[in-house]
Design an enzyme around this catalytic site. Structure first.
Site, PDB file in Angstrom:
ATOM      1  N   GLU A   1      61.414 -36.103 -16.883  1.00 21.04           N
ATOM      2  CA  GLU A   1      61.364 -36.989 -15.705  1.00 21.04           C
ATOM      3  C   GLU A   1      60.089 -36.768 -14.890  1.00 21.04           C
ATOM      4  O   GLU A   1      60.124 -36.432 -13.701  1.00 21.04           O
ATOM      5  CB  GLU A   1      62.607 -36.786 -14.828  1.00 21.04           C
ATOM      6  CG  GLU A   1      63.886 -37.145 -15.572  1.00 21.04           C
ATOM      7  CD  GLU A   1      65.145 -37.130 -14.724  1.00 21.04           C
ATOM      8  OE1 GLU A   1      66.105 -37.839 -15.055  1.00 21.04           O
ATOM      9  OE2 GLU A   1      65.185 -36.413 -13.717  1.00 21.04           O
TER      10      GLU A   1
ATOM     11  N   GLU B   1      68.951 -39.139 -21.938  1.00 23.52           N
ATOM     12  CA  GLU B   1      69.971 -38.719 -20.965  1.00 23.52           C
ATOM     13  C   GLU B   1      70.741 -39.939 -20.517  1.00 23.52           C
ATOM     14  O   GLU B   1      70.140 -40.967 -20.177  1.00 23.52           O
ATOM     15  CB  GLU B   1      69.348 -38.096 -19.705  1.00 23.52           C
ATOM     16  CG  GLU B   1      68.862 -36.692 -19.865  1.00 23.52           C
ATOM     17  CD  GLU B   1      68.428 -36.075 -18.538  1.00 23.52           C
ATOM     18  OE1 GLU B   1      69.046 -36.364 -17.496  1.00 23.52           O
ATOM     19  OE2 GLU B   1      67.459 -35.308 -18.569  1.00 23.52           O
TER      20      GLU B   1
HETATM   21  C1  BGP Z   1      68.448 -35.611 -14.549  1.00 19.43           C
HETATM   22  C2  BGP Z   1      67.939 -34.280 -15.014  1.00 19.43           C
HETATM   23  C3  BGP Z   1      68.936 -33.404 -15.671  1.00 19.43           C
HETATM   24  C4  BGP Z   1      70.361 -33.612 -15.271  1.00 19.43           C
HETATM   25  C5  BGP Z   1      70.735 -35.013 -14.903  1.00 19.43           C
HETATM   26  C6  BGP Z   1      72.049 -35.162 -14.187  1.00 19.43           C
HETATM   27  O1  BGP Z   1      67.738 -36.007 -13.436  1.00 19.43           O
HETATM   28  O2  BGP Z   1      66.900 -34.453 -15.939  1.00 19.43           O
HETATM   29  O3  BGP Z   1      68.469 -32.096 -15.653  1.00 19.43           O
HETATM   30  O4  BGP Z   1      70.923 -32.597 -14.565  1.00 19.43           O
HETATM   31  O5  BGP Z   1      69.767 -35.663 -14.138  1.00 19.43           O
HETATM   32  O6  BGP Z   1      71.888 -34.856 -12.839  1.00 19.43           O
HETATM   33  P1  BGP Z   1      72.852 -33.878 -12.076  1.00 19.43           P
HETATM   34  O7  BGP Z   1      72.877 -32.629 -12.860  1.00 19.43           O
HETATM   35  O8  BGP Z   1      72.227 -33.698 -10.757  1.00 19.43           O
HETATM   36  O9  BGP Z   1      74.152 -34.563 -12.022  1.00 19.43           O
END
Ligand code: BGP
Length: 473
Positions: free
Chosen positions: A175, A367
């Site tokens: 990201e 993701e």
């Molecule tokens: C993205 C990141 C991840 C992950 C995901 C979910 O922004 O790349 O590392 O964690 O989001 O977010 P969260 O864990 O805050 O629910």
């Protein structure tokens, strides 16, 4: 259950995604140095600490460092053909600025790759996933300092030399477009956000973009079979009303995110971005060498997708909604998750089409998923979670991936986020669960760390086995 012929091409990669700092634990084993995450017990929302504190769930994570073989066997049981994980930079270069790597750290990832090999799972490696060595943050102020590009190059070269013959798919920065929003987590920038000038932040962004392009150049030299991708946080945006002013607000929001993919795929800064810099009075230090290096463009574009937002030009309606790092104006037509992230499967089809139309590079969804509270129950003597809400979320998103493929978009694969429960990036909770596999660990750190298959585990196995044919449309 109605099913349909699958639009997913043969060889489509199916799997899950994780990041070292959110699941490995063992924060001070194997010669590992500290990373920024080791002093972020509350995720992005809370203050950092001076040193690691016991309430930081990431220090133990889900103990994947010691249980990776068991976890990978479970992924294999679901039929994963790919697995995205990150290499913890501070396992390889504990401080980040050493000249020689830590062999014990490299050996850990050798063992992990052996395990993937054993099960025929294609690795997809993130080189830097929100885990800059803490020393680089505290001594250099992270990516604000140009020297980080050199440290990152050495790190990337080390990985390509060691693993380049066994890892085909690489992502340079997780990201990368989150840097301006979360400078400490994303860019290892120690100075508090409130004290950072835009000039400094945009210069840090430039350093990361140059470092990413140099990693691509190095991979071409030392690991010719590697395919290098950038990774962006995708956030499709809709106008709150049909007014031209709102449509323009959409364009501006889009530009602020798309510039990263534009640079990675076209090798230079686009005109709209140069205008933004001019209007903000920012003059970036861009050397001739930087310009040349930026021309090392990526092989594919990968992205996270959780939600969409709306945009408006009306200051009275500009309320900030919850969201994945950047957020935006809430869309009144959509429902939200327990954490306020608005759920929009169609947005995934839209963003796939937008990226494909714009960049004409293969896309990888690395993701996507639903963070939710789960309840462990016992059914016929077997402990499980009946996570129909997660199945519905994933099903509906995958159906839209199928639609995008039918639209002609080239999609390499899909890795669902947090395929095994892990620590949340934004809130550092374990109760925000994404996995197909439940891990017995709670927000207060209690729990056995035992693993249990959720209902979605069996559902995803079916989806993979049928190459998407088992999805409900
Ligand atoms: C993205 C990141 C991840 C992950 C995901 C979910 O922004 O790349 O590392 O964690 O989001 O977010 P969260 O864990 O805050 O629910």
């Amino acid at each position: 259950m109605s099913t349909t012929a699958s639009p997913f091409p043969e060889g489509f990669l199916w799997g899950g995604a994780t990041a070292a700092n959110q699941l490995e634990g063992a924060y001070n084993e194997g010669g590992k140095g500290l990373s920024v995450q080791d002093v972020m017990p509350r995720g992005i929302v809370g203050p950092r600490t001076a040193a690691p504190t016991e309430d930081n769930l990431k220090l133990v994570g889900i103990d994947h460092y010691h249980r990776y073989a068991e976890d990978i066997a479970l992924f294999a049981e679901m039929g994963f053909t790919t697995y995205r994980f990150s290499i913890a930079w501070s396992r390889i270069f504990p401080n980040g600025d050493e000249t020689e790597p830590n062999e014990e750290g490299l050996a850990f990832y050798d063992r992990l790759l052996d395990e993937l090999d054993k099960h025929g799972i294609e690795p997809l490696v993130t080189i830097s996933h929100y885990e800059t060595p803490l020393h680089l943050a505290e001594t250099y102020d992270g990516w604000t300092d140009r020297r980080l590009t050199g440290f990152y190059e050495r790190y990337a070269r080390t990985l390509f030399e060691r693993f380049g013959s066994r890892v085909r798919y690489w992502l340079t920065f997780n990201e990368i477009n989150s840097l301006l929003h979360a400078p400490f987590m994303s860019g290892g920038i120690n100075t508090p956000k409130s004290e950072l000038s835009e000039q400094t932040l945009y210069q840090a962004m430039h350093h990361e973009l140059v470092a990413s392009a140099r990693a691509t150049r190095i991979a071409r030299e030392v690991a010719p079979n590697a395919r290098i991708g950038c990774m962006v946080l995708s956030m499709p945006v809709y106008p709150l009303t049909p007014s031209p002013a709102d449509a323009l607000a959409v364009m501006d929001f889009d530009h602020s995110n798309l510039v990263y993919g534009d640079v990675h795929t076209r090798g230079a800064y686009p005109g709209y971005f140069l205008r933004t810099l001019r209007e903000k009075g920012i003059e970036l230090e861009i050397t001739d060498q930087d310009r040349e290096d930026l021309q090392n463009t990526v092989d594919f574009v990968s992205f996270s997708y959780y939600m969409s937002v709306a945009a408006t030009a009306d200051p009275a309606k500009k309320v900030a909604g919850e969201g994945n790092i950047m957020g935006g104006v809430p869309n009144p037509t959509l429902e939200a998750s327990e954490w306020g992230w608005q759920i929009d499967p169609v947005g995934l089809r839209i963003v796939l089409n937008q990226f494909w139309d714009r960049w004409q590079k293969p896309l990888f969804i690395v993701e996507n998923g639903l963070g939710a509270k789960d309840e462990l129950v016992e059914i016929d003597g077997v402990k499980t979670v009946v996570d129909d809400y997660r199945i519905a979320y994933l099903n509906d998103h995958l159906v839209q991936v199928g639609e995008a493929i039918a639209d002609g978009v080239n999609v390499l694969g899909y890795t669902s986020w947090g395929c095994i429960d892990l620590v949340s990036a934004s809130t550092a909770q374990l109760s925000k669960r994404y996995g197909f596999i439940y891990v017995d660990r709670n927000d207060d750190g209690s729990g056995t760390l035992d693993r249990y298959k959720k209902k979605s585990f069996h559902w995803y196995a079916d989806v993979i086995r049928t190459n998407g044919g088992a999805l409900t449309v």
